[in-house]
Design a protein around this motif. Structure first.
Motif, PDB file in Angstrom:
ATOM      1  N   PHE A 333       0.833  -1.206   0.000  1.00 32.46           N
ATOM      2  CA  PHE A 333       0.000   0.000   0.000  1.00 32.46           C
ATOM      3  C   PHE A 333       0.865   1.252   0.000  1.00 32.46           C
ATOM      4  O   PHE A 333       0.620   2.179  -0.767  1.00 32.46           O
ATOM      5  CB  PHE A 333      -0.916   0.028   1.232  1.00 32.46           C
ATOM      6  N   SER A 334       1.865   1.289   0.885  1.00 31.44           N
ATOM      7  CA  SER A 334       2.693   2.482   0.963  1.00 31.44           C
ATOM      8  C   SER A 334       3.459   2.690  -0.346  1.00 31.44           C
ATOM      9  O   SER A 334       3.561   3.818  -0.832  1.00 31.44           O
ATOM     10  CB  SER A 334       3.646   2.414   2.147  1.00 31.44           C
ATOM     11  N   TRP A 335       3.988   1.598  -0.889  1.00 27.79           N
ATOM     12  CA  TRP A 335       4.711   1.714  -2.154  1.00 27.79           C
ATOM     13  C   TRP A 335       3.781   2.206  -3.261  1.00 27.79           C
ATOM     14  O   TRP A 335       4.138   3.084  -4.043  1.00 27.79           O
ATOM     15  CB  TRP A 335       5.336   0.373  -2.548  1.00 27.79           C
ATOM     16  N   THR A 336       2.595   1.632  -3.302  1.00 21.91           N
ATOM     17  CA  THR A 336       1.667   2.038  -4.357  1.00 21.91           C
ATOM     18  C   THR A 336       1.266   3.499  -4.210  1.00 21.91           C
ATOM     19  O   THR A 336       1.208   4.227  -5.198  1.00 21.91           O
ATOM     20  CB  THR A 336       0.428   1.129  -4.345  1.00 21.91           C
ATOM     21  N   SER A 337       1.030   3.939  -2.972  1.00 20.14           N
ATOM     22  CA  SER A 337       0.671   5.348  -2.772  1.00 20.14           C
ATOM     23  C   SER A 337       1.767   6.248  -3.310  1.00 20.14           C
ATOM     24  O   SER A 337       1.503   7.274  -3.943  1.00 20.14           O
ATOM     25  CB  SER A 337       0.495   5.664  -1.287  1.00 20.14           C
ATOM     26  N   MET A 338       2.996   5.869  -3.008  1.00 20.06           N
ATOM     27  CA  MET A 338       4.136   6.697  -3.427  1.00 20.06           C
ATOM     28  C   MET A 338       4.276   6.689  -4.954  1.00 20.06           C
ATOM     29  O   MET A 338       4.486   7.740  -5.570  1.00 20.06           O
ATOM     30  CB  MET A 338       5.401   6.145  -2.748  1.00 20.06           C
ATOM     31  N   ILE A 339       4.147   5.517  -5.552  1.00 18.94           N
ATOM     32  CA  ILE A 339       4.242   5.399  -7.016  1.00 18.94           C
ATOM     33  C   ILE A 339       3.148   6.228  -7.669  1.00 18.94           C
ATOM     34  O   ILE A 339       3.390   7.014  -8.590  1.00 18.94           O
ATOM     35  CB  ILE A 339       4.135   3.911  -7.432  1.00 18.94           C
ATOM     36  N   ASP A 340       1.954   6.079  -7.136  1.00 20.08           N
ATOM     37  CA  ASP A 340       0.820   6.810  -7.663  1.00 20.08           C
ATOM     38  C   ASP A 340       1.034   8.320  -7.516  1.00 20.08           C
ATOM     39  O   ASP A 340       0.722   9.088  -8.422  1.00 20.08           O
ATOM     40  CB  ASP A 340      -0.444   6.376  -6.911  1.00 20.08           C
ATOM     41  N   GLY A 341       1.563   8.696  -6.363  1.00 21.67           N
ATOM     42  CA  GLY A 341       1.824  10.111  -6.105  1.00 21.67           C
ATOM     43  C   GLY A 341       2.772  10.704  -7.126  1.00 21.67           C
ATOM     44  O   GLY A 341       2.491  11.747  -7.709  1.00 21.67           O
ATOM     45  N   TYR A 342       3.866  10.035  -7.376  1.00 19.85           N
ATOM     46  CA  TYR A 342       4.812  10.535  -8.377  1.00 19.85           C
ATOM     47  C   TYR A 342       4.151  10.601  -9.746  1.00 19.85           C
ATOM     48  O   TYR A 342       4.326  11.566 -10.489  1.00 19.85           O
ATOM     49  CB  TYR A 342       6.058   9.640  -8.440  1.00 19.85           C
ATOM     50  N   GLY A 343       3.403   9.574 -10.089  1.00 19.53           N
ATOM     51  CA  GLY A 343       2.740   9.548 -11.393  1.00 19.53           C
ATOM     52  C   GLY A 343       1.801  10.725 -11.570  1.00 19.53           C
ATOM     53  O   GLY A 343       1.775  11.369 -12.618  1.00 19.53           O
ATOM     54  N   LYS A 344       1.048  11.030 -10.506  1.00 21.40           N
ATOM     55  CA  LYS A 344       0.041  12.085 -10.615  1.00 21.40           C
ATOM     56  C   LYS A 344       0.629  13.473 -10.413  1.00 21.40           C
ATOM     57  O   LYS A 344      -0.056  14.459 -10.631  1.00 21.40           O
ATOM     58  CB  LYS A 344      -1.065  11.840  -9.590  1.00 21.40           C
ATOM     59  N   ASN A 345       1.872  13.540  -9.931  1.00 21.67           N
ATOM     60  CA  ASN A 345       2.485  14.842  -9.725  1.00 21.67           C
ATOM     61  C   ASN A 345       3.539  15.152 -10.777  1.00 21.67           C
ATOM     62  O   ASN A 345       4.519  15.846 -10.510  1.00 21.67           O
ATOM     63  CB  ASN A 345       3.079  14.936  -8.318  1.00 21.67           C
ATOM     64  N   GLY A 346       3.347  14.611 -11.948  1.00 21.29           N
ATOM     65  CA  GLY A 346       4.214  14.956 -13.061  1.00 21.29           C
ATOM     66  C   GLY A 346       5.616  14.398 -12.977  1.00 21.29           C
ATOM     67  O   GLY A 346       6.541  14.965 -13.515  1.00 21.29           O
ATOM     68  N   ASN A 347       5.771  13.290 -12.273  1.00 24.02           N
ATOM     69  CA  ASN A 347       7.084  12.655 -12.254  1.00 24.02           C
ATOM     70  C   ASN A 347       6.979  11.155 -12.531  1.00 24.02           C
ATOM     71  O   ASN A 347       7.348  10.319 -11.706  1.00 24.02           O
ATOM     72  CB  ASN A 347       7.762  12.910 -10.906  1.00 24.02           C
ATOM     73  N   PRO A 348       6.480  10.812 -13.711  1.00 21.94           N
ATOM     74  CA  PRO A 348       6.237   9.403 -14.024  1.00 21.94           C
ATOM     75  C   PRO A 348       7.505   8.542 -14.023  1.00 21.94           C
ATOM     76  O   PRO A 348       7.450   7.356 -13.700  1.00 21.94           O
ATOM     77  CB  PRO A 348       5.605   9.442 -15.412  1.00 21.94           C
TER      78      PRO A 348
END
Length: 526
Positions: A333-348
């Motif tokens: 969950f924590s990893w996914t949140s972080m991955i998702d966060g980067y993806g949605k904040n313009g850092n894919p």
DNA sequence: GACGCTCTAA
């Protein structure tokens, strides 16, 4: 000595048992039974497992009573496989033997095994009892594609057919099962049948209503709940936190519960943090985080993931990363949140880097949501080949069958990159019937690239799938026409919407002011 | 006769 003919030998516990004391005559079942009982009730049940080892050594065949105690002992010690061995050696396992095993599997998350045992029980001569039914209902609230969604109704019928007289707990399990499977109406019927409603079934009913967005009904039940506790407050807070319109109320309840001397729990904080992300209220989130730091919850992995999500939804990706780095325990969950966060904040690219890292270095298995975030990151970065590779690795490396959302993500990926025809081909090649999200992704891409013709195809498929007058596809189609400068198309769609009675809710936004949060909609004057 | 129910992250 035969089963049932027992010599009574009182034993006083606690005392150190030597195996010879337990079995001077080879199979004195009463002392054996008491010895097992002692370990079951003790803090170190695994000590009692030695007894089983000894029994095996001397070739003792346990009767039903002893077998069940051995099963309980092994389950309490966390050794399900030993428990299962005992169970399998019972000539006629009783329903409670089944129940203990099923609970054991359930508590350790072995859903498949518990389902198998339920199946076995149904085809045995034993009759499921109230415990069994409540466990099946509990199972119906966990997502597993082996459980049909109407299982609540089936169990309900079976209860009525059987001689089981449902008690509060069983009623509540029934209410919860209906509520969690989207049948609030049935849930309410059962709820109303209960003469004395306790806070547990009220909570089940409340979260069912909240999940369906029936906030008024949830509030009504809450008002009528006289034995309120922390959990029911949490359920209200959680329900409110999901919607922009009600998220503010989460805080009111959060304050209220404390005024009434109910202490916030992890669940409370998780929901309140969720409300902050819905409201994009990062300063409020920071204040809550300070509150959390004062409790012992700040190391909790759920809370950590909620904070990561909140900060990244508020655009504070570095704050999110700070939380992530400081988490003593991280999970998928924590990893996914972080991955998702980067993806949605313009850092894919950073998102994909983390996606690789979690798999390669830490051997954490990505799940459905992780793949969704990774695929969406590829979409933002325009990495078509990488997207394909990830999509294919789902099933190949992790046996995860892509779900509708993953297909939609791939269509989005291909569509954004301009490969509209490839996207359409991909949709037509799907083994499952494409859902409206999949066509919606194509429609979005058509708008982006001004392909009015294909937009019409996609929109038409969505109209066919959603007869409930959902406005999304109409608006998207109309926007496609608008983007391509085809104004006659725009008015045609508007006409069609009027004709079919489709209306779009006015969009609303929220802004933080000195006097709190303030909502406004398009065209509104201050 | 120890087994069953409510709120918690992506």
């Amino acid at each position: 000595m035969k089963n049932g003919k027992l010599r009574i030998r009182p034993l006083t516990f606690p005392f150190t048992l030597s195996l010879n004391q337990v079995f001077p005559p080879k199979d004195d079942s009463i002392s054996l039974s008491s010895a097992l009982q002692h370990y079951i009730a003790s803090d170190s049940p695994s000590q009692g497992q030695k007894i089983h080892t000894h029994l095996l050594k001397i070739g003792f065949i346990p009767n039903t009573n002893i077998s069940i105690k051995l099963i309980i002992l092994h389950i309490k010690s966390g050794c399900l496989s030993f428990a299962r061995q005992v169970f399998d050696q019972m000539s006629k396992p009783t329903v409670s033997a089944y129940n203990y095993m099923i609970t054991g599997y359930l508590k350790q998350g072995h859903i498949e095994e518990s389902l198998n045992l339920i199946h076995k029980l149904v085809f045995s001569n034993e009759k499921p009892d109230g415990f069994t039914f409540s466990m099946i209902l509990k199972l119906s609230t966990t997502s597993s594609n082996r459980i049909p969604s109407d299982i609540g109704k089936q169990v309900h019928t079976q209860i009525l057919k059987s001689n089981v007289e449902p008690d509060d707990v069983l009623f509540t399990a029934l209410v919860d099962s209906y509520a969690k499977n989207g049948k609030v109406g049935y849930a309410r019927t059962v709820f109303d049948m209960m003469l004395e409603k306790n806070v547990v079934c009220s909570t089940a009913m409340i979260s069912g209503y909240m999940k369906q967005g029936c906030v008024r009904n949830a509030e009504d039940i809450f008002e009528k709940t006289f034995d309120k506790d922390t959990v029911v407050f949490n359920a209200m807070i959680e329900g409110y936190s999901k919607l922009l319109e009600t998220a503010k109320r989460s805080f009111e309840f959060y304050i209220d519960m404390q005024r009434l001397n109910f202490h916030p729990t992890i669940s409370t904080f998780v929901s309140v943090i969720g409300a902050c992300s819905v409201l994009s209220a990062f300063e409020l989130g920071q204040q809550v985080q300070t509150q959390i730091m004062k409790t012992m919850f700040f190391t909790d992995v759920k809370l950590g993931s909620a904070l990561i999500d909140m900060y990244s939804k508020c655009g504070r990706i570095e704050d999110a990363r700070g939380i992530f780095n400081h988490m003593p325990e991280k999970n998928v969950f924590s990893w996914t949140s972080m991955i998702d966060g980067y993806g949605k904040n313009g850092n894919p690219h950073k998102a994909l880097e983390l996606f690789n890292k979690m798999q390669r270095e830490l051997r954490i298995k990505p799940n459905y949501v992780t793949f969704l975030s990774a695929l969406s990151a590829c979409g933002h970065a325009g990495l078509v080949a990488k997207g394909w590779e990830i999509f294919e690795s789902m099933e190949r490396n992790y046996s995860l069958k892509p779900r509708m959302e993953h297909y939609a993500c791939m269509v989005d990926l291909l569509g954004r990159a301009g490969s509209l025809h490839q996207a359409l081909e991909f949709i037509l090649g799907m083994t499952e019937k494409p859902g409206s999200d999949v066509w919606g992704a194509l429609l979005g891409a058509c708008r982006l690239h001004g392909d009015v013709q294909m937009a019409g195809v996609a929109a038409n498929e969505i109209f066919k799938l959603s007869s409930d007058g959902r406005p999304g596809a109409y608006v998207a189609l109309s926007n496609t026409f608008a983007a391509a400068g085809k104004w006659e198309g725009v008015s045609e769609v508007r006409e069609l919407m009027k004709e079919r009675g489709v209306s779009k809710d006015t969009g609303r936004s929220w802004v933080g002011t000195n006097s709190g949060l303030c909502g406004f909609h398009v065209g509104q004057k201050m």
